[in-house]
Write a protein that holds these residues in place. Sequence first.
Motif, PDB file in Angstrom:
ATOM      1  N   THR A 107     -34.643 -16.030 -72.308  1.00  0.00           N
ATOM      2  CA  THR A 107     -34.649 -14.705 -71.687  1.00  0.00           C
ATOM      3  C   THR A 107     -34.322 -14.801 -70.207  1.00  0.00           C
ATOM      4  O   THR A 107     -33.513 -14.019 -69.687  1.00  0.00           O
ATOM      5  N   ALA A 108     -34.922 -15.755 -69.519  1.00  0.00           N
ATOM      6  CA  ALA A 108     -34.645 -15.929 -68.086  1.00  0.00           C
ATOM      7  C   ALA A 108     -33.179 -16.277 -67.852  1.00  0.00           C
ATOM      8  O   ALA A 108     -32.528 -15.727 -66.949  1.00  0.00           O
ATOM      9  N   LEU A 109     -32.637 -17.175 -68.665  1.00  0.00           N
ATOM     10  CA  LEU A 109     -31.233 -17.566 -68.526  1.00  0.00           C
ATOM     11  C   LEU A 109     -30.296 -16.414 -68.891  1.00  0.00           C
ATOM     12  O   LEU A 109     -29.256 -16.227 -68.249  1.00  0.00           O
ATOM     13  N   GLU A 110     -30.679 -15.638 -69.895  1.00  0.00           N
ATOM     14  CA  GLU A 110     -29.855 -14.485 -70.286  1.00  0.00           C
ATOM     15  C   GLU A 110     -29.853 -13.430 -69.181  1.00  0.00           C
ATOM     16  O   GLU A 110     -28.796 -12.870 -68.850  1.00  0.00           O
ATOM     17  N   GLU A 111     -31.008 -13.174 -68.594  1.00  0.00           N
ATOM     18  CA  GLU A 111     -31.092 -12.191 -67.507  1.00  0.00           C
ATOM     19  C   GLU A 111     -30.253 -12.606 -66.307  1.00  0.00           C
ATOM     20  O   GLU A 111     -29.722 -11.765 -65.587  1.00  0.00           O
ATOM     21  N   ALA A 112     -30.102 -13.912 -66.095  1.00  0.00           N
ATOM     22  CA  ALA A 112     -29.289 -14.422 -64.993  1.00  0.00           C
ATOM     23  C   ALA A 112     -27.802 -14.443 -65.342  1.00  0.00           C
ATOM     24  O   ALA A 112     -26.973 -14.738 -64.492  1.00  0.00           O
ATOM     25  N   GLY A 113     -27.491 -14.173 -66.604  1.00  0.00           N
ATOM     26  CA  GLY A 113     -26.091 -14.205 -67.034  1.00  0.00           C
ATOM     27  C   GLY A 113     -25.615 -15.590 -67.409  1.00  0.00           C
ATOM     28  O   GLY A 113     -24.414 -15.822 -67.538  1.00  0.00           O
ATOM     29  N   HIS A 168     -36.456 -25.491 -63.265  1.00  0.00           N
ATOM     30  CA  HIS A 168     -37.429 -25.540 -64.366  1.00  0.00           C
ATOM     31  C   HIS A 168     -36.845 -26.439 -65.453  1.00  0.00           C
ATOM     32  O   HIS A 168     -35.717 -26.217 -65.917  1.00  0.00           O
ATOM     33  N   ALA A 169     -37.579 -27.465 -65.844  1.00  0.00           N
ATOM     34  CA  ALA A 169     -37.053 -28.486 -66.760  1.00  0.00           C
ATOM     35  C   ALA A 169     -36.542 -27.914 -68.075  1.00  0.00           C
ATOM     36  O   ALA A 169     -35.483 -28.325 -68.561  1.00  0.00           O
ATOM     37  N   THR A 170     -37.256 -26.966 -68.662  1.00  0.00           N
ATOM     38  CA  THR A 170     -36.812 -26.425 -69.948  1.00  0.00           C
ATOM     39  C   THR A 170     -35.519 -25.645 -69.799  1.00  0.00           C
ATOM     40  O   THR A 170     -34.595 -25.813 -70.593  1.00  0.00           O
ATOM     41  N   ARG A 171     -35.415 -24.821 -68.768  1.00  0.00           N
ATOM     42  CA  ARG A 171     -34.174 -24.055 -68.570  1.00  0.00           C
ATOM     43  C   ARG A 171     -32.997 -24.980 -68.304  1.00  0.00           C
ATOM     44  O   ARG A 171     -31.895 -24.753 -68.820  1.00  0.00           O
ATOM     45  N   LEU A 172     -33.214 -26.028 -67.517  1.00  0.00           N
ATOM     46  CA  LEU A 172     -32.156 -27.002 -67.252  1.00  0.00           C
ATOM     47  C   LEU A 172     -31.733 -27.696 -68.541  1.00  0.00           C
ATOM     48  O   LEU A 172     -30.541 -27.838 -68.823  1.00  0.00           O
ATOM     49  N   THR A 173     -32.690 -28.113 -69.352  1.00  0.00           N
ATOM     50  CA  THR A 173     -32.392 -28.800 -70.605  1.00  0.00           C
ATOM     51  C   THR A 173     -31.654 -27.886 -71.577  1.00  0.00           C
ATOM     52  O   THR A 173     -30.694 -28.312 -72.228  1.00  0.00           O
ATOM     53  N   VAL A 174     -32.077 -26.638 -71.665  1.00  0.00           N
ATOM     54  CA  VAL A 174     -31.410 -25.673 -72.549  1.00  0.00           C
ATOM     55  C   VAL A 174     -29.958 -25.508 -72.137  1.00  0.00           C
ATOM     56  O   VAL A 174     -29.046 -25.589 -72.965  1.00  0.00           O
ATOM     57  N   LEU A 175     -29.721 -25.282 -70.866  1.00  0.00           N
ATOM     58  CA  LEU A 175     -28.352 -25.047 -70.404  1.00  0.00           C
ATOM     59  C   LEU A 175     -27.497 -26.300 -70.542  1.00  0.00           C
ATOM     60  O   LEU A 175     -26.325 -26.220 -70.901  1.00  0.00           O
TER      61      LEU A 175
END
Length: 103
Positions: free
Chosen positions: A48-54, A11-18
């Motif tokens: 939230t998705a990234l936090e749930e994944a650790g 997911h582009a936003t999650r990748l960019t955030v990380l």
Amino acid sequence: MPTALDPLLQHATRLTVLAFLGACREAEFAAVRDHCEVSDSVLSKAATALEEAGYLVVKKGYVGKRPRTWLAATREGRAALAAHLAELQRLVAAAEAAGAQHA
């Protein structure tokens, strides 16, 4: 050909955030939002998705009387990002090699 891409980071936003957080110790929510050019709600869902994944931690606090939220990549998040990027590079190299054979 199966790949080792991280589904969460496709997911582009999650990748960019990380990726943004991988370059700093931590960042204020607004700075990450502005870099990613998304709304508060989109960043909140991604975080939230990234936090749930650790992959990241969310820290809430105050600057003076104003509430603030900071985000930081975890060691696991940084490792997941590095593995995801390495797999992307492997895929590109394999595609280039295959394309060169057919040129």
